[in-house]
Motif scaffolding. Sequence first.
Motif, PDB file in Angstrom:
ATOM      1  N   MET A  99      77.426  33.173  42.791  1.00  0.00           N
ATOM      2  CA  MET A  99      77.577  33.327  44.232  1.00  0.00           C
ATOM      3  C   MET A  99      78.558  34.454  44.535  1.00  0.00           C
ATOM      4  O   MET A  99      79.579  34.597  43.851  1.00  0.00           O
ATOM      5  CB  MET A  99      78.081  32.019  44.856  1.00  0.00           C
ATOM      6  N   SER A 100      78.257  35.229  45.570  1.00  0.00           N
ATOM      7  CA  SER A 100      79.144  36.306  46.012  1.00  0.00           C
ATOM      8  C   SER A 100      79.531  36.053  47.467  1.00  0.00           C
ATOM      9  O   SER A 100      78.663  35.857  48.319  1.00  0.00           O
ATOM     10  CB  SER A 100      78.458  37.668  45.888  1.00  0.00           C
ATOM     11  N   TYR A 101      80.825  36.069  47.734  1.00  0.00           N
ATOM     12  CA  TYR A 101      81.345  35.801  49.065  1.00  0.00           C
ATOM     13  C   TYR A 101      82.187  36.973  49.564  1.00  0.00           C
ATOM     14  O   TYR A 101      82.756  37.730  48.763  1.00  0.00           O
ATOM     15  CB  TYR A 101      82.253  34.569  49.058  1.00  0.00           C
ATOM     16  N   VAL A 102      82.298  37.099  50.872  1.00  0.00           N
ATOM     17  CA  VAL A 102      83.334  37.921  51.483  1.00  0.00           C
ATOM     18  C   VAL A 102      84.251  36.964  52.230  1.00  0.00           C
ATOM     19  O   VAL A 102      83.800  36.122  53.006  1.00  0.00           O
ATOM     20  CB  VAL A 102      82.741  39.005  52.415  1.00  0.00           C
ATOM     21  N   ASP A 103      85.547  37.045  51.928  1.00  0.00           N
ATOM     22  CA  ASP A 103      86.529  36.101  52.445  1.00  0.00           C
ATOM     23  C   ASP A 103      87.487  36.781  53.415  1.00  0.00           C
ATOM     24  O   ASP A 103      87.993  37.879  53.128  1.00  0.00           O
ATOM     25  CB  ASP A 103      87.378  35.502  51.314  1.00  0.00           C
ATOM     26  N   PHE A 104      87.762  36.131  54.534  1.00  0.00           N
ATOM     27  CA  PHE A 104      88.872  36.479  55.404  1.00  0.00           C
ATOM     28  C   PHE A 104      89.990  35.483  55.088  1.00  0.00           C
ATOM     29  O   PHE A 104      89.757  34.282  55.104  1.00  0.00           O
ATOM     30  CB  PHE A 104      88.481  36.366  56.876  1.00  0.00           C
ATOM     31  N   PHE A 105      91.185  35.979  54.791  1.00  0.00           N
ATOM     32  CA  PHE A 105      92.247  35.052  54.414  1.00  0.00           C
ATOM     33  C   PHE A 105      93.560  35.404  55.104  1.00  0.00           C
ATOM     34  O   PHE A 105      93.785  36.537  55.547  1.00  0.00           O
ATOM     35  CB  PHE A 105      92.454  35.033  52.889  1.00  0.00           C
ATOM     36  N   ASN A 159      75.278  26.651  51.709  1.00  0.00           N
ATOM     37  CA  ASN A 159      75.807  26.885  53.046  1.00  0.00           C
ATOM     38  C   ASN A 159      76.310  28.321  53.165  1.00  0.00           C
ATOM     39  O   ASN A 159      76.957  28.836  52.258  1.00  0.00           O
ATOM     40  CB  ASN A 159      76.951  25.920  53.354  1.00  0.00           C
ATOM     41  N   THR A 160      76.016  28.955  54.289  1.00  0.00           N
ATOM     42  CA  THR A 160      76.440  30.336  54.514  1.00  0.00           C
ATOM     43  C   THR A 160      77.947  30.431  54.702  1.00  0.00           C
ATOM     44  O   THR A 160      78.568  31.426  54.320  1.00  0.00           O
ATOM     45  CB  THR A 160      75.740  30.914  55.761  1.00  0.00           C
ATOM     46  N   PHE A 161      78.548  29.392  55.249  1.00  0.00           N
ATOM     47  CA  PHE A 161      79.973  29.406  55.589  1.00  0.00           C
ATOM     48  C   PHE A 161      80.741  28.421  54.723  1.00  0.00           C
ATOM     49  O   PHE A 161      80.283  27.297  54.484  1.00  0.00           O
ATOM     50  CB  PHE A 161      80.151  29.056  57.067  1.00  0.00           C
ATOM     51  N   ASP A 162      81.894  28.852  54.218  1.00  0.00           N
ATOM     52  CA  ASP A 162      82.767  27.994  53.419  1.00  0.00           C
ATOM     53  C   ASP A 162      84.211  28.250  53.867  1.00  0.00           C
ATOM     54  O   ASP A 162      84.525  29.321  54.391  1.00  0.00           O
ATOM     55  CB  ASP A 162      82.598  28.325  51.930  1.00  0.00           C
ATOM     56  N   PHE A 163      85.076  27.288  53.670  1.00  0.00           N
ATOM     57  CA  PHE A 163      86.480  27.481  54.007  1.00  0.00           C
ATOM     58  C   PHE A 163      87.332  26.612  53.092  1.00  0.00           C
ATOM     59  O   PHE A 163      86.845  25.655  52.466  1.00  0.00           O
ATOM     60  CB  PHE A 163      86.763  27.161  55.481  1.00  0.00           C
ATOM     61  N   GLY A 164      88.625  26.958  53.000  1.00  0.00           N
ATOM     62  CA  GLY A 164      89.492  26.191  52.125  1.00  0.00           C
ATOM     63  C   GLY A 164      90.940  26.621  52.222  1.00  0.00           C
ATOM     64  O   GLY A 164      91.329  27.395  53.108  1.00  0.00           O
ATOM     65  N   SER A 188      84.847  22.533  52.240  1.00  0.00           N
ATOM     66  CA  SER A 188      83.526  22.229  52.788  1.00  0.00           C
ATOM     67  C   SER A 188      82.499  22.076  51.676  1.00  0.00           C
ATOM     68  O   SER A 188      82.670  22.587  50.560  1.00  0.00           O
ATOM     69  CB  SER A 188      83.076  23.329  53.758  1.00  0.00           C
ATOM     70  N   ASN A 189      81.426  21.380  51.979  1.00  0.00           N
ATOM     71  CA  ASN A 189      80.336  21.188  51.031  1.00  0.00           C
ATOM     72  C   ASN A 189      79.496  22.463  50.990  1.00  0.00           C
ATOM     73  O   ASN A 189      78.884  22.828  51.983  1.00  0.00           O
ATOM     74  CB  ASN A 189      79.482  19.990  51.462  1.00  0.00           C
TER      75      ASN A 189
END
Length: 219
Positions: A99-105, A159-164, A188-189
Amino acid sequence: TMKKIALLILVCVIGVSLSAYESGFVVFGGATMSWASGRLSEADSKIGFHGGVSMEHFGIIPNTILETGLRFNMKGFDYVERRSSGYQSSYYFFENISMSYVDFFAKVKLDIGNLPIYPYFGGYAAFLLSAQSEGQYGGDMGSYSWHEEWNKDAKDDLNTFDFGLLIGADLVIKDKFYLGVGFDFGLSNFYTADITVGASTDSVSSQTRGLLFSVGYIF
């Protein structure tokens, strides 16, 4: 969709409001060791890459540095399951997920005095860019056996959106270089599809986990 648009607007508003404070620019990258929790907690970890840019904002809260940024982050896992019974029946299931994500942190770094170590905590919001599933499935039932393989786009299963949450520490060297170790704790799941093996279907509830080793340069 409205939640995602609202989140993007919030990120832009925060970025504009922070621009009034003294800031530093950071470029970073490194390795990500990722795995999954919950239903997929027995899956093996996988090594990926992360990299990005961030801004350090000074003077907002005494003895702290607020860092906000954007990063590309690769996660995944290898899932293997084998079963057999006394009736000469068995099956195996293997899946490799990338999986490849772009994260705002955003994270708050604590300035603990003369030590060049900055513990931090914060959070992230991640958007899925791509996902690939590669695997094998087969089994034996007496005189009958079967084997299937696949290599497919798995983005629709996630899921398109994840957070943590984020937690970790950075070691700063000569005010220009840093070495960082951080932990991503997904809340999130991330799976939206069920896993079907043979005649049984299992619902999946699983969150991402990641251990990040970073090097960076501070401008």
